[in-house]
Design a protein around this motif. Structure first.
Motif, PDB file in Angstrom:
ATOM      1  N   HIS A 190     -27.444 -21.283   3.304  1.00 30.34           N
ATOM      2  CA  HIS A 190     -28.321 -22.252   3.553  1.00 30.34           C
ATOM      3  C   HIS A 190     -27.284 -23.433   4.471  1.00 30.34           C
ATOM      4  N   ILE A 191     -27.709 -23.560   5.596  1.00 34.19           N
ATOM      5  CA  ILE A 191     -26.878 -24.673   6.531  1.00 34.19           C
ATOM      6  C   ILE A 191     -27.279 -26.268   6.181  1.00 34.19           C
ATOM      7  N   LEU A 192     -26.188 -26.980   5.920  1.00 32.42           N
ATOM      8  CA  LEU A 192     -26.293 -28.229   5.409  1.00 32.42           C
ATOM      9  C   LEU A 192     -26.079 -29.233   6.501  1.00 32.42           C
ATOM     10  N   SER A 193     -25.202 -28.819   7.526  1.00 33.38           N
ATOM     11  CA  SER A 193     -24.866 -29.657   8.606  1.00 33.38           C
ATOM     12  C   SER A 193     -24.306 -28.751   9.784  1.00 33.38           C
ATOM     13  N   ALA A 194     -24.655 -29.015  11.102  1.00 38.00           N
ATOM     14  CA  ALA A 194     -24.015 -28.569  12.270  1.00 38.00           C
ATOM     15  C   ALA A 194     -23.827 -29.448  13.452  1.00 38.00           C
ATOM     16  N   VAL A 195     -22.785 -29.650  13.797  1.00 37.16           N
ATOM     17  CA  VAL A 195     -22.403 -30.759  14.659  1.00 37.16           C
ATOM     18  C   VAL A 195     -21.520 -30.092  15.727  1.00 37.16           C
ATOM     19  N   TYR A 196     -21.781 -30.295  16.767  1.00 40.18           N
ATOM     20  CA  TYR A 196     -20.891 -29.663  18.179  1.00 40.18           C
ATOM     21  C   TYR A 196     -20.265 -31.133  18.831  1.00 40.18           C
ATOM     22  N   SER A 197     -19.061 -31.400  18.529  1.00 39.13           N
ATOM     23  CA  SER A 197     -18.247 -32.580  19.459  1.00 39.13           C
ATOM     24  C   SER A 197     -17.147 -32.434  19.831  1.00 39.13           C
ATOM     25  N   SER A 198     -16.573 -33.334  20.167  1.00 42.40           N
ATOM     26  CA  SER A 198     -15.305 -33.481  20.872  1.00 42.40           C
ATOM     27  C   SER A 198     -14.617 -34.499  20.074  1.00 42.40           C
ATOM     28  N   ASN A 199     -13.234 -34.576  20.097  1.00 37.52           N
ATOM     29  CA  ASN A 199     -12.104 -35.484  19.751  1.00 37.52           C
ATOM     30  C   ASN A 199     -12.431 -36.751  20.469  1.00 37.52           C
ATOM     31  N   ARG A 200     -12.578 -36.477  21.666  1.00 41.48           N
ATOM     32  CA  ARG A 200     -12.968 -37.746  22.773  1.00 41.48           C
ATOM     33  C   ARG A 200     -14.220 -38.296  22.712  1.00 41.48           C
ATOM     34  N   GLY A 201     -15.159 -38.075  21.830  1.00 40.80           N
ATOM     35  CA  GLY A 201     -16.315 -38.612  21.740  1.00 40.80           C
ATOM     36  C   GLY A 201     -17.612 -37.628  22.269  1.00 40.80           C
ATOM     37  N   GLY A 202     -18.876 -38.186  21.936  1.00 42.43           N
ATOM     38  CA  GLY A 202     -19.973 -37.211  22.174  1.00 42.43           C
ATOM     39  C   GLY A 202     -20.198 -36.023  21.209  1.00 42.43           C
ATOM     40  N   SER A 203     -21.206 -36.377  20.630  1.00 38.42           N
ATOM     41  CA  SER A 203     -21.598 -35.082  19.947  1.00 38.42           C
ATOM     42  C   SER A 203     -23.189 -34.616  19.903  1.00 38.42           C
ATOM     43  N   CYS A 204     -23.499 -33.652  19.507  1.00 36.51           N
ATOM     44  CA  CYS A 204     -24.895 -33.275  19.249  1.00 36.51           C
ATOM     45  C   CYS A 204     -25.043 -32.565  17.934  1.00 36.51           C
ATOM     46  N   ASP A 205     -26.061 -32.785  17.000  1.00 38.34           N
ATOM     47  CA  ASP A 205     -26.421 -31.890  16.030  1.00 38.34           C
ATOM     48  C   ASP A 205     -27.468 -30.862  16.152  1.00 38.34           C
ATOM     49  N   PHE A 206     -26.942 -29.574  15.801  1.00 34.59           N
ATOM     50  CA  PHE A 206     -27.768 -28.427  15.878  1.00 34.59           C
ATOM     51  C   PHE A 206     -27.968 -27.895  14.657  1.00 34.59           C
ATOM     52  N   THR A 207     -28.393 -28.749  13.602  1.00 35.03           N
ATOM     53  CA  THR A 207     -28.425 -28.150  12.220  1.00 35.03           C
ATOM     54  C   THR A 207     -29.569 -27.256  12.133  1.00 35.03           C
ATOM     55  N   ARG A 208     -30.655 -27.833  12.481  1.00 37.08           N
ATOM     56  CA  ARG A 208     -31.865 -27.231  12.492  1.00 37.08           C
ATOM     57  C   ARG A 208     -32.164 -25.997  13.222  1.00 37.08           C
ATOM     58  N   ARG A 209     -31.532 -25.904  14.276  1.00 37.57           N
ATOM     59  CA  ARG A 209     -31.570 -24.826  15.067  1.00 37.57           C
ATOM     60  C   ARG A 209     -30.680 -23.653  14.546  1.00 37.57           C
TER      61      ARG A 209
END
Length: 145
Positions: free
Chosen positions: A69-88
């Motif tokens: 069961h996916i609770l959280s999924a985030v694609y990000s960089s340590n330099r800033g910028g992220s997107c959430d793909f939890t639902r997908r």
């Protein structure tokens, strides 16, 4: 939760006989509404139908049934910028015993062009929370046995 989503969810849950007998979307409730309202209503209605068909909390140690069961999924960089793909990710992995995951821009675009990204995933398996971080262009297998 968005107010529109809450409204749709509460409407669908308040009429279980209607949803159980006919889980089709009540289009007459969306006539004349904005596209954002319609999208929120559809999301809430689908979630209510899913919950009433046994996809919601079931009690016991694992609140989401068997498997991943996916609770959280985030694609990000340590330099800033992220997107959430939890639902997908949840739509593809939830309920499975294993899921082969490849970390790449295909999940939700490139939130930090030119920088290395990581997919940070938190999921539940048999009531135990697990987390994994996968570097861009690498893969792993999420497991729940």
């Amino acid at each position: 939760m968005k107010p529109i989503l809450c409204l749709a969810l509460s409407l669908a849950l308040s009429a279980p006989a209607l949803v159980q007998a006919d889980p089709r979307m009540p289009d007459e409730m969306m006539r004349g509404r904005s596209s954002q309202y319609q999208e929120g209503f559809r999301d809430g209605f689908r979630e209510a139908v899913r919950m009433m068909n046994g996809g919601g909390n079931s009690g016991g140690g694992n609140h989401w049934g068997r498997g991943i069961h996916i609770l959280s999924a985030v694609y990000s960089s340590n330099r800033g910028g992220s997107c959430d793909f939890t639902r997908r990710l949840a739509s593809q992995a939830n309920g499975r015993n294993s899921f082969n995951f490849a970390s790449n821009d295909g999940w939700c675009g490139d939130p930090a062009v030119g920088h290395v990204k990581y997919a940070n995933i938190i999921y539940s398996c048999n009531g135990r929370e697990q987390s994994v971080s996968v570097r861009q262009e690498r893969s792993t297998t999420l497991r729940c046995y």
